[in-house]
Design an enzyme around this catalytic site. Structure first.
Site, PDB file in Angstrom:
ATOM      1  N   CYS A 275       0.846  -1.209   0.000  1.00 40.36           N
ATOM      2  CA  CYS A 275       0.000   0.000   0.000  1.00 40.36           C
ATOM      3  C   CYS A 275       0.869   1.242   0.000  1.00 40.36           C
ATOM      4  O   CYS A 275       0.909   1.987  -0.967  1.00 40.36           O
ATOM      5  CB  CYS A 275      -0.890   0.044   1.242  1.00 40.36           C
TER       6      CYS A 275
HETATM    7  N1  SAJ Z   1       6.824   2.234   8.682  1.00 45.43           N
HETATM    8  C1  SAJ Z   1       7.885   2.957   9.187  1.00 45.43           C
HETATM    9  N2  SAJ Z   1       7.645   3.895  10.145  1.00 45.43           N
HETATM   10  C2  SAJ Z   1       6.387   4.139  10.615  1.00 45.43           C
HETATM   11  C3  SAJ Z   1       5.307   3.391  10.091  1.00 45.43           C
HETATM   12  C4  SAJ Z   1       5.539   2.442   9.124  1.00 45.43           C
HETATM   13  O1  SAJ Z   1       9.035   2.756   8.777  1.00 45.43           O
HETATM   14  O2  SAJ Z   1       6.242   4.988  11.489  1.00 45.43           O
HETATM   15  C5  SAJ Z   1       7.073   1.258   7.634  1.00 45.43           C
HETATM   16  C6  SAJ Z   1       6.687  -0.148   8.034  1.00 45.43           C
HETATM   17  O3  SAJ Z   1       7.766  -0.818   8.636  1.00 45.43           O
HETATM   18  C7  SAJ Z   1       6.327  -0.778   6.684  1.00 45.43           C
HETATM   19  C8  SAJ Z   1       5.769   0.397   5.892  1.00 45.43           C
HETATM   20  O4  SAJ Z   1       6.244   1.586   6.535  1.00 45.43           O
HETATM   21  O5  SAJ Z   1       7.479  -1.273   6.051  1.00 45.43           O
HETATM   22  C9  SAJ Z   1       4.250   0.433   5.837  1.00 45.43           C
HETATM   23  O6  SAJ Z   1       3.811   0.286   7.161  1.00 45.43           O
HETATM   24  P1  SAJ Z   1       2.274   0.633   7.598  1.00 45.43           P
HETATM   25  O7  SAJ Z   1       2.266   0.686   9.097  1.00 45.43           O
HETATM   26  O8  SAJ Z   1       1.776   1.798   6.868  1.00 45.43           O
HETATM   27  O9  SAJ Z   1       1.500  -0.692   7.230  1.00 45.43           O
HETATM   28  P2  SAJ Z   1       0.745  -1.107   5.906  1.00 45.43           P
HETATM   29  O10 SAJ Z   1       1.585  -1.008   4.700  1.00 45.43           O
HETATM   30  O11 SAJ Z   1       0.138  -2.421   6.212  1.00 45.43           O
HETATM   31  O12 SAJ Z   1      -0.373   0.020   5.769  1.00 45.43           O
HETATM   32  C10 SAJ Z   1      -1.699  -0.304   6.049  1.00 45.43           C
HETATM   33  C11 SAJ Z   1      -2.500   0.756   5.344  1.00 45.43           C
HETATM   34  N3  SAJ Z   1      -3.879   0.361   5.332  1.00 45.43           N
HETATM   35  C12 SAJ Z   1      -4.585   0.557   4.215  1.00 45.43           C
HETATM   36  O13 SAJ Z   1      -4.124   1.031   3.201  1.00 45.43           O
HETATM   37  C13 SAJ Z   1      -5.997   0.139   4.266  1.00 45.43           C
HETATM   38  C14 SAJ Z   1      -2.357   2.092   6.052  1.00 45.43           C
HETATM   39  O14 SAJ Z   1      -3.309   3.029   5.490  1.00 45.43           O
HETATM   40  C15 SAJ Z   1      -2.619   1.943   7.510  1.00 45.43           C
HETATM   41  O15 SAJ Z   1      -2.476   3.223   8.143  1.00 45.43           O
HETATM   42  C16 SAJ Z   1      -1.588   0.979   8.079  1.00 45.43           C
HETATM   43  O16 SAJ Z   1      -1.878  -0.296   7.461  1.00 45.43           O
HETATM   44  C17 SAJ Z   1      -1.724   0.853   9.590  1.00 45.43           C
HETATM   45  O17 SAJ Z   1      -1.987   1.908  10.225  1.00 45.43           O
HETATM   46  O18 SAJ Z   1      -1.477  -0.232  10.099  1.00 45.43           O
END
Ligand code: SAJ
Length: 439
Positions: A275
């Protein structure tokens, strides 16, 4: 009674028959939610294995309990088929197919186009169609609408109703589910918005109608672009703090004490998942057609994409400090999934870190309790080391890439010769510790 009024009545009485195209981590939970609301739902997917599993009342999606599937199949509320012709017998269709990026960085619309082409064959008066797949603004109106109108000479907003509603599924999350996560929904016309909202509000706790499909498409991109840019910002903060000799983790912890106007993000080895690294690029790609350069997205993407290289550079420096060239050193990568406590490796920065370490001549192994085997970008197949603590003891450097909760970090810290911690997994024990360097 107009087509619209009749359809709304069928939706409100749950007589409208539902089809979900695409039974993945978005489509299957949605099919279950509509089934539980009392609709008869037909799941349609070209993957016969998924269809077979559902026919047997079995779930293959972590968030969907098999008991729920079995119950709905038993009650005749959930059917499954690979045959798109089933659409001719339904009134409401939701499309939940993948929207990946091509290697060139252009959107791969092939899944949406093939689903729409199939749907167009079976369109009939009195239908509502909702696209859920994340895509660039304008897709619903520019790509789907012409196909759906031309095939049977139907008129949108009169004979059928077309809308966009962004999926907000976060696999593995239990607090926010398909049922209780507020759902934005916007139509090609006002009547389209009304009919689509009338449908979804029969099954979901909160529906938030907007005035157009473009507004709904853009809302999703804002949500995920917001995240990608803020992760890019905090990654750049980590780089700046290292130059300044300041502990970025302490800085973030301090900033996060601000009770308003701040949202905590943490730096890491890069941006993984299907995403966050991808969705914003749909927007920057679309804006090129308007001769507009989405600079925030480009810059954040550049910073995030460079983090694996930055981490490997820091590992090389740290080993150098200990008189060890990276070349020939044993490096154990801890955690390969793209984020903690899940088994998904798509776009994981671990793959980039492993590839870059190998390119520099390091002897690389990895461990991940959720990922038993992986294939690197260079095509090398690797297995997770069987004995974690032995691998930790033998490594010249343990590189923590994904901070799964299951790891016993104090034991790893005790056994390791040296650790590069890219996630602050060790917490305070990793601060000012001669055996540890961190982002
Ligand atoms: N990450 C960081 N630092 C952060 C947050 C994330 O490095 O502060 C990295 C994570 O390790 C990962 C990537 O970014 O590699 C994405 O992480 P994510 O927490 O955004 O997780 P996703 O990719 O599963 O995003 C999903 C998304 N959901 C949808 O699109 C419906 C996102 O919108 C959500 O906010 C996120 O999950 C969530 O909050 O868990």
């Amino acid at each position: 009674m107009s087509v619209k009024e009749k359809l709304i009545q069928q939706l409100q009485t749950k007589q409208a028959r539902v089809a979900i195209l695409g039974l993945g981590y978005v489509g299957l939970p949605l099919a279950v939610v509509f089934g539980e609301a009392g609709f008869v739902v037909t799941g349609i997917d070209p993957d016969a294995r998924k269809v077979e599993a559902l026919k047997q009342g079995r779930s293959y999606i972590q968030d969907v309990p098999t008991e729920k599937v079995a119950q709905l199949v038993q009650a005749g509320k959930l059917k499954a088929t690979t045959d798109f012709a089933a659409i001719k017998d339904v009134e409401a269709v939701s499309i939940c197919v993948p929207t990946p990026l091509r290697k060139t960085g252009d959107p791969d619309m092939s899944y949406i186009i093939s689903a729409t082409d199939e749907l167009a064959k079976y369109m009939h008066q009195g239908m509502v169609v909702v696209l859920e797949s994340t895509t660039y603004p304008g897709t619903t109106r520019e790509v789907m609408l012409p196909k759906l109108e031309q095939s049977q000479g139907l008129k949108v907003g009169k004979d059928f109703f077309l809308a966009f509603s962004p999926e907000r599924v976060d696999p593995g999350r239990e607090d926010w589910t398909t049922y209780n996560t507020p759902k934005v929904i916007g139509g090609i016309t006002e009547d389209c918005s009304e009919v689509a909202a009338a449908w979804y509000s029969q099954a979901l706790e909160t529906v938030f109608p907007v005035s157009s499909a473009e507004a709904a498409e853009m809302a999703k991109l804002l949500e995920n672009t917001f995240r990608m840019i803020n992760i890019g910002l905090v990654n750049e903060m980590a780089i700046m703090c290292e130059r300044l000799g300041v502990d970025v983790w302490e800085v973030i912890e301090a900033a996060a004490t601000k009770p308003f106007g701040f949202m905590k993000f943490t730096p890491g080895p890069g941006l993984g998942g299907h995403c966050i690294p991808i969705d914003p690029l749909y927007l920057s790609w679309k804006m090129k057609a308007f001769n507009y350069n989405a600079r925030f997205i480009e810059l954040a993407s550049e910073i995030n994409t460079n983090m694996p290289r930055y981490v490997v550079g820091r590992v090389m420096e740290a080993l150098n400090e200990r008189g060890l060239p990276l070349k020939g050193s044993k490096c154990l990568v801890l955690g390969a999934a793209y984020k903690p406590d899940i088994d998904d490796i798509r776009e994981s920065p671990a793959l980039d870190v492993i590839g870059l370490l190998e390119k520099k001549g390091a002897l690389v192994s990895y461990h991940d309790p959720y990922i038993s085997t992986l294939t690197t970008h260079e095509g090398k197949v690797m297995e997770s080391v069987p004995d974690l603590m032995q691998a930790v003891r033998e490594a010249d450097c343990v590189v923590i890439v994904t901070n799964h909760k299951v790891y016993d970090y104090p034991a790893i810290l005790k056994a390791a010769k040296f650790i590069f911690d890219s996630r602050n997994a060790l917490g305070k024990a990793g601060k000012a510790n001669p055996k540890v360097a961190r982002l």
